[in-house]
Design an enzyme around this catalytic site. Sequence first.
Site, PDB file in Angstrom:
ATOM      1  N   LYS A 286       0.858  -1.182   0.000  1.00  0.00           N
ATOM      2  CA  LYS A 286       0.000   0.000   0.000  1.00  0.00           C
ATOM      3  C   LYS A 286       0.895   1.233   0.000  1.00  0.00           C
ATOM      4  CE  LYS A 286      -4.452   0.891   2.042  1.00  0.00           C
ATOM      5  NZ  LYS A 286      -5.504   0.210   2.796  1.00  0.00           N
ATOM      6  N   GLU A 371     -19.569  -6.163   9.248  1.00  0.00           N
ATOM      7  CA  GLU A 371     -20.508  -5.482  10.136  1.00  0.00           C
ATOM      8  C   GLU A 371     -21.578  -6.420  10.678  1.00  0.00           C
ATOM      9  OE1 GLU A 371     -19.419  -4.290   7.256  1.00  0.00           O
ATOM     10  OE2 GLU A 371     -18.438  -2.394   7.766  1.00  0.00           O
ATOM     11  N   ARG A 399     -25.702  -2.905   6.484  1.00  0.00           N
ATOM     12  CA  ARG A 399     -25.269  -4.298   6.404  1.00  0.00           C
ATOM     13  C   ARG A 399     -25.764  -5.119   7.586  1.00  0.00           C
ATOM     14  NH1 ARG A 399     -20.690  -5.527   3.049  1.00  0.00           N
ATOM     15  NH2 ARG A 399     -21.444  -4.792   1.044  1.00  0.00           N
TER      16      ARG A 399
HETATM   17  C1  LIG Z   1     -19.090  -2.739   4.229  1.00  0.00           C
HETATM   18  C2  LIG Z   1     -17.934  -1.772   4.339  1.00  0.00           C
HETATM   19  N1  LIG Z   1     -17.366  -1.540   5.526  1.00  0.00           N
HETATM   20  C3  LIG Z   1     -16.352  -0.658   5.626  1.00  0.00           C
HETATM   21  C4  LIG Z   1     -15.869  -0.020   4.522  1.00  0.00           C
HETATM   22  C5  LIG Z   1     -14.775   1.031   4.652  1.00  0.00           C
HETATM   23  N2  LIG Z   1     -13.557   0.643   3.955  1.00  0.00           N
HETATM   24  C6  LIG Z   1     -13.238   1.161   2.760  1.00  0.00           C
HETATM   25  S1  LIG Z   1     -11.805   0.565   2.163  1.00  0.00           S
HETATM   26  C7  LIG Z   1     -11.567  -0.395   3.532  1.00  0.00           C
HETATM   27  C8  LIG Z   1     -10.338  -1.242   3.640  1.00  0.00           C
HETATM   28  C9  LIG Z   1     -10.228  -2.113   2.452  1.00  0.00           C
HETATM   29  O1  LIG Z   1      -9.117  -2.943   2.578  1.00  0.00           O
HETATM   30  P1  LIG Z   1      -8.686  -3.817   1.337  1.00  0.00           P
HETATM   31  O2  LIG Z   1      -9.881  -4.461   0.754  1.00  0.00           O
HETATM   32  O3  LIG Z   1      -7.587  -4.685   1.770  1.00  0.00           O
HETATM   33  O4  LIG Z   1      -8.188  -2.756   0.283  1.00  0.00           O
HETATM   34  P2  LIG Z   1      -6.888  -1.821   0.362  1.00  0.00           P
HETATM   35  O5  LIG Z   1      -7.384  -0.466   0.755  1.00  0.00           O
HETATM   36  O6  LIG Z   1      -5.943  -2.379   1.379  1.00  0.00           O
HETATM   37  O7  LIG Z   1      -6.336  -1.841  -1.003  1.00  0.00           O
HETATM   38  C10 LIG Z   1     -12.619  -0.243   4.422  1.00  0.00           C
HETATM   39  C11 LIG Z   1     -12.726  -0.918   5.732  1.00  0.00           C
HETATM   40  C12 LIG Z   1     -16.506  -0.294   3.304  1.00  0.00           C
HETATM   41  N3  LIG Z   1     -16.131   0.307   2.162  1.00  0.00           N
HETATM   42  N4  LIG Z   1     -17.516  -1.177   3.230  1.00  0.00           N
END
Ligand SMILES: Cc1ncc(C[n+]2csc(CCOP(=O)(O)OP(=O)(O)O)c2C)c(N)n1
Length: 648
Positions: A286, A371, A399
């Site tokens: 990242k 969630e 959710r």
């Molecule tokens: C249902 C839900 N909960 C929380 C989020 C907030 N959120 C956005 S990106 C993220 C982290 C995503 O991690 P990953 O899938 O590993 O992608 P990265 O950012 O590391 O590339 C979160 C928790 C969301 N988008 N959807």
Amino acid sequence: MVTTVSRVLNRVSSPADLRTLNDEELSALASEVRELLVQTVARTAGHLGPNLGAVELTIALHRVFDSPTEPILFDVGHQAYVHKILTGRAGQMPTLRQTNGISGYPSRQESEHDWIENSHASTALSYADGLSKAYDIRGERRPVVAVVGDGALTGGMCWEALNNIAASDRPVIVVVNDNGRSYAPTIGGIAEHLAGLRLRPGYERVMGTVKAGLPRVPVVGPSLYEALHGMKRGVKDVLAPQGMFEDLGLKYVGPIDGHDRRALEAAFAQARGFGAPVIVHCVTRKGFGYAPAENDEADQMHQSAPFDPATGAVVAAPPRRWTEVFADELVALGERRDDVVAITAAMCEPTGLGAFSRRFPERTYDVGIAEQHAMTSAAGLASGGLHPVVAIYATFLNRAFDQLLMDVALHRLPVTVVLDRAGLTGDDGASHNGMWDLALLGVIPDIRIAAPRDEPTLRAEFHEAVEIEDGPTVVRFPKTPLPAEIKAVRSVNGVDVLAEPGPDALVDVLVIAIGATAADTLQASRAATDAGYTVRVVDPRWVTPVNPQLIEFSRHARLIVTVEDGVAVGGAGSRISQAVRAAGVTTASREVGIPTQFLAHGKIADVRMKAGLTATDIGRRIVEWSALVQRAETDTLSTADSEAIDTA
Ligand SMILES: Cc1ncc(C[n+]2csc(CCOP(=O)(O)OP(=O)(O)O)c2C)c(N)n1
């Protein structure tokens, strides 16, 4: 500065153009894309780290797969800026997330290359499953690619989808973009399993040695990229079943160095040729290529406010937010009560649990982006004698609705749900506005919902909430900065009176302000006062159950206007109106709230204007409705007069 699209990027207006570039040009392109990402987000704010980490991966995908015929679906979609740049939108990047500009997520309106735009995590595999079934039924053999982060892979829907995908022979290619992080490091068994694959002998050693020897530069140049590129090409990218995925019946390719474009292309081509479901495990970093992001311990600049591109330092000190007040109170509560535990769905810092988790690590649970599970796990904790505080963004409560309804409320369990980002959130677009919670929660029997209006009421209402032990409570507050304290002129049976002509006065309008709308509502009410109407403004503090005092106040008004920052249909206002009518009070009522629409991204102020929710809009409506009521009363009176004359 790359606001004018430069060099190689200039020649890329669609994925087909990528296939005409040679290695050197592709390396230069990756650097240019990174430069554009940094320069853009430095001005517009947005998701930086996830996109910097997905540059080579996205280039490789678009060289191997024929988008949009072969769909590439991005889970969440926050990492799709690179995809936007490569699919003809590089020139529009300066408008990213701006009102009338391009969205910070894929957008079907913007491009035929964008398939899904919901931005709630862990859905891409289900979409891919469905799309591939559709192609199958229509007799088309088209691969479907789903790009999913290791964070999103902790969400249950992914596993429900994998269960189906694995049992089919349809060409669904699941590209796991594994950077080991959600916002913070991804936790849990699945994350550990991925780490186990990633740490197969040789892989991390090579990566570590290379990285240690590299000079740190703010934006990666071709030389740095080439160094990694060259060194990593020895790493295995075999088509072989691996542990967990094998158990599911899925083929596994990897781990692939997610910054080695050629290795990625080879793996994707292999997966594409396989013609059946397959996982391609790509290991990325990242923030890759931009030192301030790579070195940002908190979240690798996952989502950044505007910053100085030279240093990564945020340019303006953030305003004091509601989240900080909640964070403070939670720690204080934890000191006083050892039965209080905190739960986050992979958003520990953003939801204000950071301080609590450092003070009470054993009482903090990060359940992953899950969630639904968070809520039922909270039910379990409460059944076991604890008082869980579940902290989530309001939009993600959607959710966990059934879990809150059935697993918590039906069991009358003491769980306190703290909803951050309630109301309009603006620049993240339609799916991030926290506008559904009041309408959804309103149908849950006996749920108690507090909507504080400022810092003191947030502190007080949160404390009242956690004192309740015979059912769930909710405390909701917005993303917007904390307003100045709004003092009550008096308090009657739990309802705060914020403005009135006098305590006993019969008023033209009773204005009921829900939570953080209080400041605007007070301003709006002054317009009605200026127009000659008498107004009482109250804040019920607790939205449900409807406080009987509101009904008493309604008896002393000609018109009731409720104001809330959630959908008007089925919201707090409609609930209050129903309660007033049920009590036999005939005072006319009107509800101000968000229209039932998916609101396009933009600055909160612009979105509020489009939704008709500015103080001026609210004031105008109060005046118009008051005039209508007055006219109706005059008409009724004159009709009564003429009837009296007729019958005389
Ligand atoms: C249902 C839900 N909960 C929380 C989020 C907030 N959120 C956005 S990106 C993220 C982290 C995503 O991690 P990953 O899938 O590993 O992608 P990265 O950012 O590391 O590339 C979160 C928790 C969301 N988008 N959807």
